[in-house]
Design an enzyme around this catalytic site. Sequence first.
Site, mmCIF file in Angstrom:
data_model
loop_
_atom_site.group_PDB
_atom_site.id
_atom_site.type_symbol
_atom_site.label_atom_id
_atom_site.label_comp_id
_atom_site.label_asym_id
_atom_site.label_seq_id
_atom_site.Cartn_x
_atom_site.Cartn_y
_atom_site.Cartn_z
ATOM 1 N N ASP A 46 4.558 2.290 0.509
ATOM 2 C CA ASP A 46 3.835 1.555 1.550
ATOM 3 C C ASP A 46 3.160 2.503 2.533
ATOM 4 O OD1 ASP A 46 4.516 -1.322 1.012
ATOM 5 O OD2 ASP A 46 6.536 -0.484 1.105
ATOM 6 N N ASP B 172 5.829 8.253 -1.376
ATOM 7 C CA ASP B 172 6.188 7.002 -0.724
ATOM 8 C C ASP B 172 5.242 5.928 -1.266
ATOM 9 O OD1 ASP B 172 7.189 5.196 1.347
ATOM 10 O OD2 ASP B 172 5.268 5.557 2.341
#
Length: 224
Positions: free
Chosen positions: A19, A17
């Site tokens: 953020d 991922d």
Amino acid sequence: MPSPTTAPLTAEAALFDLDGTLMDSEPRSQELWRRLFAAYGVAGTPGLLASFGGRRSGDVIAEQLARFGPGPTPDDLRHALRRLDAATDLPEPQLMRGARTLLTRLRDAGIPTALVTSGGLAYATHHLARLGVEAHFTTLVTADEVTRGKPDPEGYLLACRRLGVHPRDTLVFEDSAAGIEAARSSGASCIAVGTPSPALAAKTLAVVEDLADTPVILRAGGTG
């Protein structure tokens, strides 16, 4: 450094991922959502804003639309969010601790990596380049390429297809409840980044606050 007493993990690929996992963008993200809510005179509690982590902005807007009353459309809110994101006084995201170290170890071990983000392509490529880590990623899966965002596993499944690996042979690095659920639903094992709740941590292989503390990862079928 990972503890030498921790058994190495094996993987054919590592999926990340963006953020909250590779870069610390949550202060900026939550302030951005707070400003959007305030611009329309809507109250947004810290707990509510934090719950948007790991999800596509379009999905959040669709879910929260009723809070904004009968006036603004989803397009209005998306355009407003983009305008607010251009503000120069928002906190600038930084690499998470140990991210560069971990990415280098994975590269040296011959383990391909992919990014699976709820952000758009321009957003992802801008920040990867700004942070100097874009060369580490074999492929990017962004919000524009899936019909269902996290917690749906579609993005992780697409990344696995592109890399030619089975999800069960991959490790996913995630920070949010939506992201961890997406990883688990894909069939992958997950390492949580940050300080998840005990219930969330129990669904993962390990929890690391500093990515450099990730257990040693060897390429499946190789010698590392």
